[in-house]
Each structure stands twice: as C-alpha cells, then as structure tokens.
Design a protein around this motif. Structure first.
Motif, PDB file in Angstrom:
ATOM      1  N   PRO A   1       0.819  -1.209   0.000  1.00  0.00           N
ATOM      2  CA  PRO A   1       0.000   0.000   0.000  1.00  0.00           C
ATOM      3  C   PRO A   1       0.854   1.261   0.000  1.00  0.00           C
ATOM      4  O   PRO A   1       2.082   1.208   0.078  1.00  0.00           O
ATOM      5  N   GLU A   2       0.170   2.369  -0.100  1.00  0.00           N
ATOM      6  CA  GLU A   2       0.867   3.648  -0.043  1.00  0.00           C
ATOM      7  C   GLU A   2       1.618   3.784   1.276  1.00  0.00           C
ATOM      8  O   GLU A   2       1.145   3.321   2.309  1.00  0.00           O
ATOM      9  N   PRO A   3       2.804   4.400   1.272  1.00  0.00           N
ATOM     10  CA  PRO A   3       3.546   4.579   2.522  1.00  0.00           C
ATOM     11  C   PRO A   3       2.722   5.353   3.541  1.00  0.00           C
ATOM     12  O   PRO A   3       1.987   6.283   3.205  1.00  0.00           O
ATOM     13  N   LEU A   4       2.842   4.940   4.805  1.00  0.00           N
ATOM     14  CA  LEU A   4       2.102   5.602   5.874  1.00  0.00           C
ATOM     15  C   LEU A   4       2.756   6.916   6.245  1.00  0.00           C
ATOM     16  O   LEU A   4       3.990   7.049   6.234  1.00  0.00           O
ATOM     17  N   THR A   5       1.919   7.877   6.583  1.00  0.00           N
ATOM     18  CA  THR A   5       2.456   9.107   7.139  1.00  0.00           C
ATOM     19  C   THR A   5       2.912   8.857   8.568  1.00  0.00           C
ATOM     20  O   THR A   5       2.601   7.813   9.158  1.00  0.00           O
ATOM     21  N   LEU A   6       3.635   9.805   9.128  1.00  0.00           N
ATOM     22  CA  LEU A   6       4.112   9.643  10.498  1.00  0.00           C
ATOM     23  C   LEU A   6       2.950   9.521  11.478  1.00  0.00           C
ATOM     24  O   LEU A   6       2.977   8.694  12.402  1.00  0.00           O
ATOM     25  N   GLY A   7       1.908  10.304  11.275  1.00  0.00           N
ATOM     26  CA  GLY A   7       0.757  10.224  12.169  1.00  0.00           C
ATOM     27  C   GLY A   7       0.041   8.893  12.072  1.00  0.00           C
ATOM     28  O   GLY A   7      -0.351   8.308  13.085  1.00  0.00           O
ATOM     29  N   GLN A   8      -0.127   8.390  10.830  1.00  0.00           N
ATOM     30  CA  GLN A   8      -0.778   7.102  10.658  1.00  0.00           C
ATOM     31  C   GLN A   8       0.038   5.968  11.259  1.00  0.00           C
ATOM     32  O   GLN A   8      -0.495   5.073  11.918  1.00  0.00           O
ATOM     33  N   ALA A   9       1.354   6.000  11.035  1.00  0.00           N
ATOM     34  CA  ALA A   9       2.212   4.951  11.592  1.00  0.00           C
ATOM     35  C   ALA A   9       2.213   4.985  13.111  1.00  0.00           C
ATOM     36  O   ALA A   9       2.183   3.946  13.773  1.00  0.00           O
ATOM     37  N   THR A  10       2.234   6.186  13.678  1.00  0.00           N
ATOM     38  CA  THR A  10       2.228   6.297  15.137  1.00  0.00           C
ATOM     39  C   THR A  10       0.917   5.784  15.724  1.00  0.00           C
ATOM     40  O   THR A  10       0.917   5.038  16.707  1.00  0.00           O
ATOM     41  N   ALA A  11      -0.201   6.177  15.113  1.00  0.00           N
ATOM     42  CA  ALA A  11      -1.500   5.721  15.617  1.00  0.00           C
ATOM     43  C   ALA A  11      -1.639   4.210  15.511  1.00  0.00           C
ATOM     44  O   ALA A  11      -2.103   3.550  16.447  1.00  0.00           O
ATOM     45  N   ARG A  12      -1.196   3.668  14.377  1.00  0.00           N
ATOM     46  CA  ARG A  12      -1.282   2.218  14.209  1.00  0.00           C
ATOM     47  C   ARG A  12      -0.362   1.492  15.196  1.00  0.00           C
ATOM     48  O   ARG A  12      -0.720   0.461  15.766  1.00  0.00           O
ATOM     49  N   GLY A  13       0.828   2.037  15.412  1.00  0.00           N
ATOM     50  CA  GLY A  13       1.748   1.407  16.354  1.00  0.00           C
ATOM     51  C   GLY A  13       1.241   1.445  17.777  1.00  0.00           C
ATOM     52  O   GLY A  13       1.356   0.459  18.517  1.00  0.00           O
ATOM     53  N   ILE A  14       0.657   2.581  18.193  1.00  0.00           N
ATOM     54  CA  ILE A  14       0.128   2.686  19.556  1.00  0.00           C
ATOM     55  C   ILE A  14      -1.050   1.728  19.740  1.00  0.00           C
ATOM     56  O   ILE A  14      -1.167   1.066  20.779  1.00  0.00           O
ATOM     57  N   LEU A  15      -1.915   1.629  18.739  1.00  0.00           N
ATOM     58  CA  LEU A  15      -3.045   0.716  18.820  1.00  0.00           C
ATOM     59  C   LEU A  15      -2.568  -0.732  18.936  1.00  0.00           C
ATOM     60  O   LEU A  15      -3.099  -1.511  19.735  1.00  0.00           O
ATOM     61  N   LEU A  16      -1.550  -1.081  18.154  1.00  0.00           N
ATOM     62  CA  LEU A  16      -0.998  -2.430  18.223  1.00  0.00           C
ATOM     63  C   LEU A  16      -0.385  -2.706  19.589  1.00  0.00           C
ATOM     64  O   LEU A  16      -0.574  -3.785  20.166  1.00  0.00           O
ATOM     65  N   MET A  17       0.323  -1.717  20.128  1.00  0.00           N
ATOM     66  CA  MET A  17       0.961  -1.897  21.427  1.00  0.00           C
ATOM     67  C   MET A  17      -0.071  -2.088  22.529  1.00  0.00           C
ATOM     68  O   MET A  17       0.053  -2.992  23.365  1.00  0.00           O
ATOM     69  N   LEU A  18      -1.103  -1.252  22.534  1.00  0.00           N
ATOM     70  CA  LEU A  18      -2.129  -1.362  23.569  1.00  0.00           C
ATOM     71  C   LEU A  18      -2.902  -2.674  23.452  1.00  0.00           C
ATOM     72  O   LEU A  18      -3.207  -3.312  24.469  1.00  0.00           O
ATOM     73  N   SER A  19      -3.195  -3.090  22.227  1.00  0.00           N
ATOM     74  CA  SER A  19      -3.907  -4.355  22.040  1.00  0.00           C
ATOM     75  C   SER A  19      -3.079  -5.530  22.545  1.00  0.00           C
ATOM     76  O   SER A  19      -3.585  -6.421  23.240  1.00  0.00           O
ATOM     77  N   ALA A  20      -1.789  -5.517  22.208  1.00  0.00           N
ATOM     78  CA  ALA A  20      -0.916  -6.600  22.660  1.00  0.00           C
ATOM     79  C   ALA A  20      -0.765  -6.583  24.171  1.00  0.00           C
ATOM     80  O   ALA A  20      -0.749  -7.642  24.814  1.00  0.00           O
ATOM     81  N   LEU A  21      -0.691  -5.387  24.759  1.00  0.00           N
ATOM     82  CA  LEU A  21      -0.519  -5.285  26.204  1.00  0.00           C
ATOM     83  C   LEU A  21      -1.745  -5.812  26.947  1.00  0.00           C
ATOM     84  O   LEU A  21      -1.622  -6.558  27.926  1.00  0.00           O
TER      85      LEU A  21
ATOM     86  N   ALA B   1      10.119   1.135  11.223  1.00  0.00           N
ATOM     87  CA  ALA B   1      10.141   0.082  10.212  1.00  0.00           C
ATOM     88  C   ALA B   1       8.911   0.157   9.303  1.00  0.00           C
ATOM     89  O   ALA B   1       9.013  -0.094   8.096  1.00  0.00           O
ATOM     90  N   MET B   2       7.754   0.496   9.840  1.00  0.00           N
ATOM     91  CA  MET B   2       6.561   0.607   9.012  1.00  0.00           C
ATOM     92  C   MET B   2       6.697   1.714   7.981  1.00  0.00           C
ATOM     93  O   MET B   2       6.264   1.573   6.844  1.00  0.00           O
ATOM     94  N   ARG B   3       7.320   2.815   8.358  1.00  0.00           N
ATOM     95  CA  ARG B   3       7.501   3.924   7.413  1.00  0.00           C
ATOM     96  C   ARG B   3       8.615   3.639   6.420  1.00  0.00           C
ATOM     97  O   ARG B   3       8.572   4.105   5.283  1.00  0.00           O
ATOM     98  N   ARG B   4       9.592   2.876   6.846  1.00  0.00           N
ATOM     99  CA  ARG B   4      10.757   2.625   5.983  1.00  0.00           C
ATOM    100  C   ARG B   4      10.540   1.444   5.047  1.00  0.00           C
ATOM    101  O   ARG B   4      10.891   1.500   3.862  1.00  0.00           O
ATOM    102  N   PHE B   5       9.947   0.360   5.548  1.00  0.00           N
ATOM    103  CA  PHE B   5       9.842  -0.868   4.766  1.00  0.00           C
ATOM    104  C   PHE B   5       8.398  -1.299   4.479  1.00  0.00           C
ATOM    105  O   PHE B   5       8.189  -2.277   3.778  1.00  0.00           O
ATOM    106  N   GLY B   6       7.423  -0.596   5.057  1.00  0.00           N
ATOM    107  CA  GLY B   6       6.042  -1.014   4.874  1.00  0.00           C
ATOM    108  C   GLY B   6       5.571  -1.886   6.021  1.00  0.00           C
ATOM    109  O   GLY B   6       6.363  -2.526   6.708  1.00  0.00           O
ATOM    110  N   TRP B   7       4.248  -1.916   6.202  1.00  0.00           N
ATOM    111  CA  TRP B   7       3.715  -2.588   7.386  1.00  0.00           C
ATOM    112  C   TRP B   7       3.836  -4.102   7.287  1.00  0.00           C
ATOM    113  O   TRP B   7       3.929  -4.787   8.308  1.00  0.00           O
ATOM    114  N   ARG B   8       3.886  -4.670   6.088  1.00  0.00           N
ATOM    115  CA  ARG B   8       3.977  -6.122   5.975  1.00  0.00           C
ATOM    116  C   ARG B   8       5.312  -6.640   6.502  1.00  0.00           C
ATOM    117  O   ARG B   8       5.365  -7.597   7.281  1.00  0.00           O
ATOM    118  N   LYS B   9       6.399  -6.040   6.081  1.00  0.00           N
ATOM    119  CA  LYS B   9       7.710  -6.465   6.552  1.00  0.00           C
ATOM    120  C   LYS B   9       7.891  -6.139   8.035  1.00  0.00           C
ATOM    121  O   LYS B   9       8.476  -6.934   8.788  1.00  0.00           O
TER     122      LYS B   9
END
Length: 326
Positions: free
Chosen positions: A42-62, A290-298
């Motif tokens: 997909p299109e590269p994530l913006t910094l805000g999108q990557a941060t929001a997705r990362g925080i959501l993933l962290m809280l869900s995992a926690l 890593a999500m911004r540099r290589f994409g969320w799949r990798k």
C-alpha cells in the motif's frame, strides 16, 4: 460542339481522429503514466498514521498479554510453583524437618514462599501446598499463611489467604462451603481436621474468641467480580479435637509487612516494571520506524514477536501489582 469540362475529383475524406492527431516531433517520446506502487504494497504511511497504528498495536498486545498472564500463563505458573512446593514439603515431612513455627528446623526465619502446610478441601476439589507469607508474589504460587498467626492446628487462630480468580484462583470457591463440612490441613505436627462454622463478610460479626486449647482457622479471599474486588470473604472453621502447642513467632500484627495485608499490593518490584516499559517503548519506536521505511507487511513479520515479548514482560509485572487476593 460544346466541350464540357469535368469537375475535379473531390479529395478523399480524412477521418476526423486522423485530422486532429497532433504531429509528433521526431525523437520525442510520449509521456509515461505516473508510476504506481506494487499491488501488494500500500501507499507509505504518514508519520501520524504509523504512530496511531503502532500505539493501537501496542495497547492491544498489552491488554491481551495481561489477560493471558493472569488467566492462562498464571495458571501454568501456579501449577509449576505448586509442584515445587509440594516436592519440598513432602521431603521435609519425610525427614521430620517440616516447620512448626516461624523458623525452620535450625531456627532460621522462614523465607517468603517456604512451604508450611498442605490443605485438602474435598468439597472444592482443592489440594494445595501452603507457603509462608501472603504477599502478592507468594500468592502467585498458591495459598499463603499469614506470618502473625499460628500454624493451622495449633492453639489460637491461624489465617490462610488465597487468590479468588488470578493465578489458579485456589480459594475462588470457599464461599460455597457450608457449615458442618470438613477439610484437612497437614503440617509438621500431623494432619488436622477442621469443620466449617460459616461464611462472613466485612462488617459481619466474627465468631467468639476460641476457648482455651481450641484451634481456629480462617480462610480469606477476595469477593466481587473477576479482577474487581469489592471486599474480603472469610470462612471460619474450628479444629475437631484439641489444638497442638504453638511455635515461637517473631512477627506480630504490628510488625506484619504492609504487602501481606488483605487486598494489599506489592510495589517492591516496580523497578522491573520500569525496565519492561522501556523495552516495550523501544520496540514500539522501532516498529513505527520500520513501518515507514519498509512497509507494514515487513515490519509486521519482524516486530510482532518483539512486541509480544515486551508486552508479556510488562503484563507480568503489572499482574504482580494486583491486590494479593484477586
């Protein structure tokens, strides 16, 4: 004779599309359409999108790891601790060195977690080895004996505390015990049979003080919803027969550690929680980069195991901060 001139032939009709086609200068290439990213990325994530997705993933995992630590991994840890305590206590019983006071056979003060008894309640299907101490860390491995009371079966009042839900929840069903039911507690002084007197809650009148030579036992756990205690539940029992002599005790109610009280939390391991949170935060920052540099799949393939490990360590330390009777 009149000569008729022939009209010139009309030119052939030229298609409109051909007439409107612009002439291409020799050597000029047609413009290429804009390059699109591969279909699987997909299109590269913006910094805000990557941060929001990362925080959501962290809280869900926690949150997921916290529940797993308390209800699943906690059960495994409880069974492992029980096996270790049982093996140790059975060896002490066989050698005749099981403790009968707050000190061991060599009069050395018992450490938190040292086994002191085995409780067997057939009505609950419970058989568990009881350890000395009632802090949150001790009750992770099973029921605990409060240090400022005598051992079960000795003259006086003994108190055993256990969790209601988390880490095996060994005392979760004590409220179902009815007056007259019997259960046994084995210590270094032998097996002692107790008869249930009744169940009470905070504010209810307590039974009269035991008579001379009488032994009482109080079972304590949390009451209320899972992980949301509203108070303490007590089950009073009396020994069938005469009590045994009580051993020397160094701890009294006034000197009982605060983390050993009912529904108390133990903050002595907060330093470990701080390190676990730092590990989790570092993993989260790495995942966002890593999500911004290589994409969320990798990034998903590499950082999900790391985030799960960091979340598990953090959740385990958070679980130790739960009140000791939950």
């Amino acid at each position: 004779m009149t000569v008729v001139e022939e009209a010139p032939a009309a030119p052939e009709a030229v298609p409109a599309a051909r007439r409107m086609r612009p002439r291409r200068v020799r050597g000029e290439r047609p413009p290429r359409p804009p390059r699109r990213p591969p279909s699987d990325e997909p299109e590269p994530l913006t910094l805000g999108q990557a941060t929001a997705r990362g925080i959501l993933l962290m809280l869900s995992a926690l949150v997921a790891m916290f529940l797993l630590s308390v209800l699943v991994f906690g059960q495994i840890g409880y069974l492992a601790a029980q096996q270790q305590r049982t093996d140790t206590f059975q060896a002490e019983l066989a050698a005749g060195t099981a403790p009968v006071s707050e000190g061991d056979f060599e009069d050395v003060l018992l450490a938190d977690g040292d086994p002191v008894a085995v409780i067997d309640i057939p009505a609950m299907g419970l058989t568990a080895t009881v350890a000395e101490g009632t802090s949150s860390a001790v009750l992770v491995g099973g029921p605990g004996h409060r240090r400022d009371t005598v051992l079960p079966g000795q003259v006086g009042v003994s108190v055993l505390m256990g969790r209601a839900t988390a880490f095996g929840g060994p005392f979760g069903g004590i409220g179902q015990l009815t007056p007259g039911e019997r259960f046994a507690v084995t210590t270094g002084q032998g097996e002692h049979v107790f008869e249930v007197m009744g169940t009470r809650y905070a504010g209810d009148p307590a039974p009269a003080n035991p008579r001379a030579g009488e032994s009482r036992l109080i079972l304590m756990t949390a009451r209320g919803g899972p992980l949301a205690p509203t108070g303490v539940e007590y089950v009073d029992a009396t020994l069938v027969g005469e009590g045994m002599p009580s051993g020397a005790r160094q701890t009294i109610t006034a000197t009982l550690p605060p983390q050993d009280a009912a529904l108390a939390t133990d903050t002595r391991t907060v330093w470990a929680l701080v390190f676990a949170l730092q590990f989790l935060l570092a993993a989260e920052i790495g995942a966002i980069w890593a999500m911004r540099r290589f994409g969320w799949r990798k990034a998903w393939i590499v950082f999900v195991p790391v985030l799960l490990l960091a979340s598990l360590l953090t959740a385990g330390q958070l679980a130790l901060l739960l009140p000791n009777l939950i």
